[in-house]
Design a protein around this motif. Structure first.
Motif, short mmCIF file in Angstrom:
data_model
loop_
_atom_site.label_atom_id
_atom_site.label_comp_id
_atom_site.label_asym_id
_atom_site.label_seq_id
_atom_site.Cartn_x
_atom_site.Cartn_y
_atom_site.Cartn_z
N PRO A 130 -7.99 -4.25 6.16
CA PRO A 130 -9.20 -3.97 6.88
C PRO A 130 -9.25 -2.37 6.35
CG PRO A 130 -7.95 -4.99 8.36
CD PRO A 130 -7.05 -4.78 7.41
N GLU A 131 -10.31 -2.03 5.94
CA GLU A 131 -10.74 -0.67 5.34
C GLU A 131 -10.31 0.36 6.22
OE1 GLU A 131 -14.76 -0.12 4.20
OE2 GLU A 131 -14.27 2.06 3.61
N GLU A 132 -10.41 0.37 7.71
CA GLU A 132 -10.03 1.31 8.62
C GLU A 132 -8.52 1.51 8.89
OE1 GLU A 132 -11.69 -1.21 9.33
OE2 GLU A 132 -10.91 -2.56 11.10
N VAL A 133 -7.88 0.34 8.40
CA VAL A 133 -6.26 0.41 8.40
C VAL A 133 -5.85 1.10 7.21
CG1 VAL A 133 -4.14 -1.02 8.57
CG2 VAL A 133 -6.13 -1.78 9.77
N CYS A 134 -6.56 0.79 6.20
CA CYS A 134 -6.11 1.33 4.89
C CYS A 134 -6.41 3.06 4.87
CB CYS A 134 -7.21 0.99 3.73
SG CYS A 134 -6.31 -0.06 2.86
N ASN A 135 -7.51 3.30 5.41
CA ASN A 135 -7.69 4.86 5.53
C ASN A 135 -6.89 5.46 6.56
OD1 ASN A 135 -9.76 5.14 3.70
ND2 ASN A 135 -11.23 4.12 4.96
N GLU A 136 -6.70 4.78 7.78
CA GLU A 136 -5.60 5.42 8.84
C GLU A 136 -4.32 5.77 8.33
OE1 GLU A 136 -4.50 4.52 13.30
OE2 GLU A 136 -5.78 3.35 12.19
N LEU A 137 -4.01 4.57 7.56
CA LEU A 137 -2.44 4.72 7.05
C LEU A 137 -2.36 5.77 6.05
CD1 LEU A 137 -1.33 0.96 6.93
CD2 LEU A 137 -0.47 2.74 8.37
N LEU A 138 -3.13 5.82 4.93
CA LEU A 138 -3.31 6.59 4.04
C LEU A 138 -3.41 8.12 4.36
CD1 LEU A 138 -5.54 4.62 1.35
CD2 LEU A 138 -2.95 5.22 1.18
N HIS A 139 -4.49 8.48 5.28
CA HIS A 139 -4.56 9.69 5.78
C HIS A 139 -3.13 10.24 6.63
CE1 HIS A 139 -8.63 9.05 4.64
NE2 HIS A 139 -8.61 10.58 4.35
N LEU A 140 -2.80 9.38 7.19
CA LEU A 140 -1.49 9.42 8.26
C LEU A 140 -0.35 9.72 7.34
CD1 LEU A 140 0.45 9.20 10.60
CD2 LEU A 140 0.53 6.69 10.15
N TRP A 141 -0.10 9.13 6.26
CA TRP A 141 0.78 9.38 5.60
C TRP A 141 0.65 10.82 4.67
CZ3 TRP A 141 0.42 3.83 2.94
CH2 TRP A 141 0.80 2.81 3.80
N TRP A 142 -0.37 11.05 4.08
CA TRP A 142 -0.79 12.19 3.67
C TRP A 142 -0.50 13.39 4.45
CZ3 TRP A 142 -1.39 13.90 -1.15
CH2 TRP A 142 -1.83 15.37 -1.38
N LEU B 36 0.72 -1.17 0.02
CA LEU B 36 -0.04 0.18 -0.11
C LEU B 36 0.89 1.34 -0.05
CD1 LEU B 36 -2.86 1.06 0.21
CD2 LEU B 36 -2.85 1.27 2.56
N LEU B 37 1.97 1.24 0.81
CA LEU B 37 3.00 2.17 0.81
C LEU B 37 3.49 2.45 -0.44
CD1 LEU B 37 4.35 4.46 2.75
CD2 LEU B 37 5.94 2.73 2.97
N GLU B 38 3.87 1.27 -1.36
CA GLU B 38 4.55 1.34 -2.54
C GLU B 38 3.49 2.19 -3.45
OE1 GLU B 38 4.92 -2.32 -4.49
OE2 GLU B 38 5.95 -1.38 -6.04
N VAL B 39 2.04 1.75 -3.50
CA VAL B 39 1.04 2.56 -4.18
C VAL B 39 1.11 4.19 -3.71
CG1 VAL B 39 -1.26 2.85 -4.68
CG2 VAL B 39 -0.03 0.61 -4.52
N PHE B 40 1.25 4.49 -2.55
CA PHE B 40 1.16 5.85 -2.16
C PHE B 40 2.23 6.55 -2.71
CE2 PHE B 40 2.15 9.25 0.98
CZ PHE B 40 0.93 9.77 0.88
N CYS B 41 3.56 6.04 -2.55
CA CYS B 41 4.79 6.91 -2.79
C CYS B 41 4.70 6.87 -4.42
CB CYS B 41 5.81 5.83 -2.43
SG CYS B 41 6.13 5.74 -0.60
N GLU B 42 4.32 5.83 -5.29
CA GLU B 42 4.48 6.21 -6.45
C GLU B 42 3.24 7.23 -6.85
OE1 GLU B 42 5.74 1.50 -8.01
OE2 GLU B 42 3.56 2.23 -8.39
#
Lengths: 448, 1162
Positions: free
Chosen positions: B1143-1155, B1036-1042
């Motif tokens: 899990p969706e909440e983990v996804c959302n939490e991580l993505l918003h955290l990284w942003w 997921l982090l890979e997708v985010f960074c790209e």
């Protein structure tokens, strides 16, 4: 009986691209293959058939080239029709939402029906009496996300005159689930009470298609007047609409100067690349004669040839196709000159994939992948999903952003596209792998 | 295999023998200074086990435990003896000699990446992995390479085509905008035309201003002159003299005309007439007098004629025998009767004579009886000759028809005809044909049967020929014919004579009848003559000529009597008229006081006198009137001259007769008049100008002053010039519009754009197909590696990951001859051996050779000799390797000899083995053994600092813990593999602590670890949910960074700038500094360079900026794609496969955290 001539998407101001790289050297005048040339032919037809009116279903001009180059042709066509006493009507499409009303103002006698996104009924008169009524709606702006037909019942259209047939014309996205181009459903059209709807927008003609859900309704796309690119294959031209009380007949007149076709050419397993040129030529000749037998005689027939079947010389054929050794194939029969626009290799290796797949070596593993693609199922779906993830970066790369503007652009990440790419690449790789162990191939000679 | 004792007796470089005794099972650390003989141990071992050729000078032997048996091996030069349990035997199975390096590793071996054994190992591993197929070769053959610049050219072509379209559209839009100005231009042109017209009016107005000014000046001068100048013209002195002269003349005329008046009145009295007679009256009386005179003449002539007629009458009477005074009574009332009688008598006599003459001519020509007899005789002869000639020639036989005689044939024909007729009537009309045939037959036979016999006939003819007629010369056809023609000629002539005689007889009878009639008529005429003679009282009927003369004399007498009577009558009438005229004239003249005239001449003279008197009266009265008028006129002229003289002085405002004053005034008149004329002319011009302005509706201009008018003129001139410009521009626009309409520029460009798009689409299709091929190959490769991964590679990969703290992963790079590479777990980038540091390279080859040694040695593990093999490793890695060696030794029951000159290594290895729970190493102090000098001076020397401990996260927030363990700031720009695990384990810091404690800090390290069979990864995944999700979180982090990197490009540092070769040495430092100031943002750097506004960029060339931009774009430093916003970025990440695994909440939490972490940084 009253006759009308209905014309779909013309896109004046453009010309078909990619007919042949060296078209001029082959004596092909691309300026005689343009939508403008198609419109001239339609005007001649209108005069010959003594029609009462010519009806345009939108996208008459290309918005990017409307002001000068397209205008000249439209003006000439409309003035000729008016001089012949033919009524000229049209609705505005998403491509000419600014241009067409402006041009109509400059060409007295060219009547926009339903200008500004309202329903309007225009009577077509001949010798002082109404011979039919045209109900239409025009795009008020480039994008319309709601169905215009939803307002039909509430519009202030006058009741139909007794004994005067009434037809509908609009530019829309038929049976689309939403979208910015006036999405309408067949059911909505059926409820309008008008049993003939001439539509513009999609370039593939469908007016003659039968619909089991609304058997009494005749609605469909008129299609482009001239095929604008290799994907716009088959018959192109205007439609003759014969109106009579209770009976409307529709005839698609295939008189476009340029015709695109795609043909499948099945090759033999042992056929060598050097023989392919003759096979293609024979196939082209056969196609031209078949068209002539139907009375269809385009000036130019531009063909895309798809090599199918199985081959033992996959790499050689691939090289022949990729090396464009077919690019000078030309055939003229009567008034029709055929050129080959593109040849694609859709052949498959003449190898028994099932036998290959029994091994654990790379060809075996690859054969298993190709077999997975043959059968629908979770395994195939998963392979496509994984491939799509792999391809997405390139597909979405900014370099290819302009392709989103292509007409009828296919989704490169659609299942069928990915399947095709995997099969093509897989066959090529498999051929290369097997060539490394030529003497010890397994399953040699076995054909599927 | 374990060495229990090793004795080296002789070896090059060894001056004295020595032995290693009581060697154990595990790890041995042989320590000693350089040149003490550590490497000799390896050389001796090589000579003992693989008969190294260099061992020709070697003498050594060893005791070995192998598979529970005691073996010994002795090498003495070329002699090489193996014994098992004291019995000489063949050497045990050992790895091939070329694999000996796997067991005898020294620093040099490990540092030499190109050794034959390393390459051979790699090749064999690769082939084993690929199952005999080269996937990379297949890739190179069948899959197009999709590099960084893939489709760049096609994209540029599309952009260029789109740019060309846009350029053309802009040109058209510009033209359209200009076209839109046409109305405005037309307006300008119209205004210019109006301005041009108005400019003329302004000019008129300006002229008016000048005229008025001049008029004003002249008017002032005029006002200064005497007003009387305006009343006089300057000729007054001349006029005065003229008037005085005329006055004098008028006085003279008055006197003259008074005398003339008196004379006229005297002549009136002399005329004796009270009123003058009318000219018509006088003329009438004159004509009457003349008429009377003419009448007198005619009367005299009539009397003369009467006398002559009387004389003629006497003469005529004498001709017929009368006397002079008594003419005879003879008369002929109608002399025409006499002449008619004479004509008829002559005509009748002549007619009768002509008939008699004709009758005489016709007598004596009758056709005689003899002639008739001769004619009849000839006719008989001719008939006989013809009969002779007509005799038929039968040839002596009877003529037969159809075998029948002529009669029989005739009968047969009739029978057949009758039969046919009967059958036709009875049965069928067709039988009438038979009837016809029978009739034809019968008629033919009949005709033939009617001929006589020729001889008989000729004889008969000869007999009939008259005897008194000349016969033919001979009775032949020719002679008969000749004679027949002669007789026919004679007969014809006789008949003609007969006919003529008969005609004359008929004519004579007619003439005789006419003669009778003529004689009767002659008698009648003769009777009328006698009657006429009797009437003329003649004694006989005279001859015709005489009778004519008598008739003429009688006629002349009668005419003379008539003429004498007529002349007498005319004389009487003239007498009456003469008297009447005399009386009329006499009465008129007497009435006028004149004498009564006696003859016409007297009368004419009197009438003339009256005319003269009347004319005198008329003329006198005219003279009286004219003299009276002239007198009045002269008097009027006299008064007029006096008035003119008075007016001259009055007009000059002078006293009457003030000639001096008049002379003085006249001296100013010329100027006065000039002024008046000029002012008048000016006024006229002003009037014309004002009228022109008024007619043009520009009266207001006449009220403007000069400055206003000049300003208006300037303004109008400006408008006119603008109109000229507008006209030029309008023509240009029209021409351009025509050209644009007739061209196919945009149409061609759109088609070119479509072509470019099609090429790009093809390119994408090929690219996607290539990537699909790559994907398939990778899948096959991974699958094959997973299933077919050689144990040796797997073992080497694990060992290498272990040796490098999972910083690297072992790989094989086919492109460099199948050599090994180290793939960074942080960046995913592979490094070849020559790109690795010395320590890393040693670690890689150590791992590979250990693994391969394990594979090659078979069942019994051979001892490993490591000669300063870890010399290049840092303490941490040394520790890891040492632990691994301990574990290998323990797990594989392998004897390991580590040879080092560093005393510290002894303690490191000991601690490592202790930490790993392994038996402590056996230490062999080779210095002490050979020289009696211990290598380790004290235990203190051997002590090393303990590794740093990782703090516990309990009670700390992720931020706080990250700061505590010095986690770098989150930056998505580098490869995701280098990201710290804190950002994946934000919610489980304890798992993070355990990983960090194992030196696993980055995502890449984790991914490497997770692919090995390291117990840490397995235990973590068993214990913590976060650890189980780590793989998915990392993807997921890979997708985010790209996604985040899209549109941002790579940081442009000094290295990138140098590699571009775009910036000269002179500006390199400046550009690098600016790049740093801009946070290495390539896009902003190019903007600054192109603007050249930075103070460090004086005289910087724009081309250098373009070159740098091209390089940065080609190399990915500049990314033309748009930057994604948070919503788009998260949406794309959520659509990725990795997101589906979490899990969706983990996804959302991580993505918003990284942003947020990234945003916070920004």
């Amino acid at each position: 009986m009253t006759k009308l001539l209905a014309i779909g998407d013309v896109h004046l101001g453009t010309r078909p691209s990619g007919v042949a790289e060296d078209a001029a050297d082959r004596g092909i005048a691309v300026q005689r293959l343009t939508p403008a040339a198609g419109l001239e032919a339609a005007v001649r037809l209108a005069t010959e058939q003594d029609v009462s009116a010519v009806v345009f279903a939108g996208d008459v001009v290309e918005s990017t080239n409307a002001r000068y180059e397209a205008f000249r042709h439209l003006e000439a066509a409309v003035l000729k029709l008016l001089a012949e006493g033919v009524t000229v009507l049209g609705v505005v499409g998403n491509h000419d939402v600014e241009a067409l009303p402006r041009l109509a103002r400059l060409i007295p006698g060219f009547r926009i029906v339903g200008a500004g996104g309202r329903w309007e009924c225009v009577a077509v008169e001949r010798e002082g009496r109404s011979v039919c009524e045209v109900v239409g709606w025009s795009f008020p702006q480039r994008q319309v996300t709601s169905s215009p037909v939803a307002d039909f019942a509430g519009s202030s259209l006058p009741p139909a005159q007794p004994g005067v047939p009434r037809i509908g014309v609009m530019h829309c996205d038929l049976d689309a689930s939403g979208g910015p181009y006036a999405p309408v459903t067949m059911g909505e059209l059926a409820r309008t009470g008008i049993d003939t709807w001439l539509l513009g927008h999609i370039h593939k003609p469908s007016l003659g298609d039968t619909r089991s859900d609304n058997p009494g309704l005749r609605a469909g796309y008129l299609g482009s007047l001239v095929g604008l690119n290799p994907k716009e294959v088959g018959d192109r031209g205007p439609w003759l609409v014969d109106l009579a009380e209770g009976e409307t007949s529709l005839t698609h007149v295939s008189n476009a100067p340029l015709r695109w076709e795609t043909i499948d050419l099945a090759i033999e397993p042992d056929q060598q690349p050097e023989d392919l040129g003759d096979s293609v030529l024979a196939s082209v000749d056969q196609r031209i004669r078949a068209l002539h037998a139907r009375g269809v005689e385009p000036s130019v027939l531009a063909l895309r040839v798809r090599l199918t079947g199985t081959t033992r010389s996959y790499a050689a054929i691939d090289a022949w196709v990729g090396g464009r050794r077919w690019s000078d194939i030309t055939r003229t029969v009567g008034a029709t000159t055929a050129v080959v626009n593109k040849i694609t290799n859709a052949t498959e290796l003449a190898r028994d994939l099932h036998e290959l797949a029994k091994g654990d070596d790379p060809p075996g593993l690859l054969a298993r992948k190709l077999l997975i693609l043959e059968t629908e199922g979770a395994e195939r779906d998963a392979l496509i999903v994984r491939t799509r993830d792999r391809l997405r970066t390139l597909a979405d790369a900014s370099n290819f952003a302009p392709l989103q503007d292509l007409r009828d652009a296919a989704d490169p990440l659609a299942d069928e596209e990915i399947t095709r790419a995997l099969k093509a690449a897989g066959s090529s790789i498999l051929s290369a792998l097997l060539d490394q162990h030529e003497p010890t191939r397994r399953g040699e000679g076995a054909e599927r | 295999m374990k060495f229990r004792r090793l004795e080296i007796v002789r070896l090059p470089g060894i001056d004295a023998s020595y032995s290693l005794e009581k060697l154990g099972d595990g790890v041995h650390v042989v320590v000693g200074p350089n040149a003490i003989g550590k490497s000799s141990i390896c050389r001796a071992t090589r000579a003992l086990l693989w008969s190294d050729e260099s061992g020709s000078a070697v003498t050594a032997h060893a005791r070995i435990d192998l598979d529970g048996e005691s073996w010994s091996v002795q090498r003495d030069g070329a002699r090489h003896v193996w014994q098992r349990e004291g019995v000489e035997c063949a050497p045990p199975p050992l790895p091939a000699r070329h694999l000996q390096d796997c067991f005898l590793l020294d620093v040099r071996d490990l540092m030499d990446s190109g050794t034959e054994s390393g390459r051979e190992i790699a090749k064999q591993i690769r082939l084993q992995m690929a199952g005999g197929y080269s996937l990379e070769e297949a890739r190179s053959q069948a899959v197009e390479r999709v590099g960084r610049g893939f489709a760049k050219k096609e994209c540029r072509d599309v952009d260029a085509a789109a740019g060309a379209i846009r350029k053309a559209q802009l040109k058209q839009e510009a033209l359209a905008e200009r076209e839109e100005t046409l109305n405005s231009l037309e307006q300008t042109i119209r205004e210019g035309e109006n301005a041009r017209v108005r400019q003329a009016h302004v000019a008129t107005a300006l002229e008016l201003v000048g005229l008025r000014e001049q008029q004003k000046r002249l008017t002032a001068e005029l006002d200064a002159l005497p007003p009387a100048c305006g009343k006089i013209v300057g000729l007054e002195l001349d006029w005065l003299e003229t008037a005085e002269r005329k006055l004098e003349e008028a006085n003279e005329k008055v006197a003259q005309h008074e005398g003339e008046l008196r004379d006229a009145r005297n002549r009136i009295v002399e005329s004796r007439l009270e009123e003058p007679l009318e000219a018509s009256e006088l003329s009438a009386w004159r004509q009457r007098a003349d008429s009377w005179a003419q009448l007198a003449l005619r009367r005299e002539t009539a009397y003369g004629v009467l006398a002559a007629e009387k004389k003629k009458l006497v003469n005529a009477s004498r001709v017929v025998g009368g006397s002079e005074d008594a003419p005879p009574e003879l008369a002929l009332e109608d002399d025409e009767e006499l002449y008619r009688y004479l004509r008829e008598a002559t005509e009748v006599e002549q007619g009768r004579a002509a008939l008699e003459q004709r009758l005489r001519l016709l007598s004596g020509h009758d056709f005689s009886v003899e002639q008739k007899k001769q004619q009849q005789l000839g006719e008989r002869a001719a008939e006989a000759l013809r009969d002779w000639l007509r005799a038929p020639d039968t040839g002596g036989s009877e003529i037969r028809i159809g075998g029948l005689t002529r009669v029989a044939a005739t009968v047969v024909g009739l029978v057949v005809a009758a039969t046919g007729l009967a059958l036709g009537i009875a049965f069928h009309p067709a039988f009438h044909g038979v009837t016809g045939a029978g009739l034809v037959w019968a008629i033919s036979a009949w005709l033939l049967s009617s001929s006589d016999d020729r001889a008989d006939a000729q004889q008969k003819a000869m007999d009939a020929f008259p005897p008194n007629v000349d016969a033919p010369a001979s009775w032949t056809v020719a002679s008969v014919n000749e004679r027949l023609r002669e007789i026919d000629q004679q007969i014809a002539e006789s008949r003609a004579s007969e006919m003529r005689a008969r005609d004359r007889s008929i004519e004579r009878a007619g003439i005789e009848s006419d003669l009778e009639t003529a004689r009767t008529r002659e008698q009648s005429v003769r009777d009328r003559g006698e009657e006429l003679v009797a009437r003329l009282r003649l004694d006989r009927v005279p001859a015709a000529a005489e009778l004519v003369d008598t008739a003429r004399a009688l006629i002349a007498l009668r005419e003379a009597r008539d003429a004498e009577a007529a002349a007498e009558g005319r004389c009487g009438a003239l007498d009456l008229d003469f008297e009447a005229k005399r009386e009329e004239l006499g009465n008129w003249l007497v009435g006028l006081g004149e004498e009564d005239p006696q003859d016409p001449e007297a009368a004419k003279a009197l009438v003339h006198e009256v005319e003269e008197l009347s004319r005198l009266l008329v003329d006198s009265r005219k003279d009286e009137s004219r003299a009276s008028d002239d007198l009045e006129s002269a008097r009027e002229k006299m008064r007029s001259s006096e008035e003119a003289i008075a007016k001259i002085f009055r007009d000059a405002d002078l006293e009457h007769g003030d000639r001096a004053g008049l002379s003085q005034l006249l001296g100013k008149v010329e100027r006065y008049q000039e002024l008046v004329n000029e002012v008048g002319g000016l006024q006229t011009s002003i009037g014309i100008g004002e009228r022109k302005l008024s007619e043009a509706g520009e009266s207001a201009l006449a009220n403007l002053d000069q400055s206003d008018l000049e300003r208006e003129s300037d303004r109008l001139a400006s408008e006119t010039a603008a109109a000229d410009d507008a006209r030029t521009e309008s023509a240009e626009i029209a021409a351009e519009v025509k050209q644009a309409s007739e061209a196919h520029t945009l149409e061609d460009l759109i088609a070119s754009h479509d072509d470019a798009l099609a090429m790009l689409a093809d390119k994408r299709e090929r690219g996607l197909e290539a990537l699909a091929g790559d994907f398939l190959l990778d899948e096959v490769k991974t699958e094959h590696e997973t299933k077919q991964l050689p144990a040796v590679l797997k073992r080497a990969r694990d060992l290498f990951a272990l040796f490098t703290h999972h910083e690297y992963e072992l790989g094989i790079e086919p492109e460099v001859g199948g050599s090994f590479i180290a793939v960074s777990s942080r960046t995913g980038v592979g490094k070849q051996l020559n790109e690795l540091s010395g320590g890393e390279c040693a670690q890689l080859l150590l791992a590979v050779r250990i693994a391969f040694a394990e594979e090659a040695e078979g069942a019994s593990p051979l001892p490993l000799f490591l000669d300063e093999a870890l010399d290049q490793s840092d303490p941490a890695r040394f520790d890891l390797i040492a632990r691994s060696l301990g574990r290998i030794s323990e797990q594989e029951n392998r004897q390991i000899f580590y040879l080092t000159n560093d005393n510290v290594d002894v303690d490191r290895i000991r601690e490592a083995l202790q930490s790993e729970g392994c038996s402590p190493p056996a230490v062999i102090d080779l210095g002490l053994l050979r020289r009696g000098i211990a290598a380790v001076s004290s235990a203190e020397v051997l002590r090393i600092a303990p590794p740093p401990s990782v703090p516990d996260p309990t009670g700390l927030s992720p931020d706080e813990y990250g700061a505590l363990i010095e986690v770098p700031t989150f930056d998505p720009r580098p490869a995701y593999l280098g990201q710290h695990l804190l950002y994946l384990l934000w919610d489980d810091l304890h798992v993070l602590k355990r990983l960090v404690a194992s030196r696993i800090e980055t995502v890449g390290q984790w991914r490497t670890l997770s692919r090995t069979e390291a117990p840490l990864a397995a235990s973590l995944k068993d214990e913590a949910e976060a650890a189980r999700q780590l793989d998915a979180r990392s993807r997921l982090l890979e997708v985010f960074c790209e996604s985040w990197s899209e549109g941002r490009g790579k940081p442009v540092d000094r290295t990138a700038i140098e590699e571009s070769n775009a910036i000269s040495e002179r500006y390199l430092e400046a550009v690098a500094t600016i790049a740093m100031e801009l946070g290495y943002d390539g896009r902003r750097l190019i903007e600054v360079l192109q603007s050249r506004e930075h103070p460090l960029l004086a005289r910087f060339r724009p081309k250098a900026a373009e070159k740098l931009a091209t390089y940065l774009e080609d190399e990915g430093y500049l990314d033309p794609r748009p930057v994604l916003d948070e919503q788009d970025l998260i949406a794309r990440a959520l659509a990725s496969p990795a997101a589906r695994e979490l899990p969706e909440e983990v996804c959302n939490e991580l993505l918003h955290l990284w942003w947020q972490l990234r945003a916070g940084k920004q």
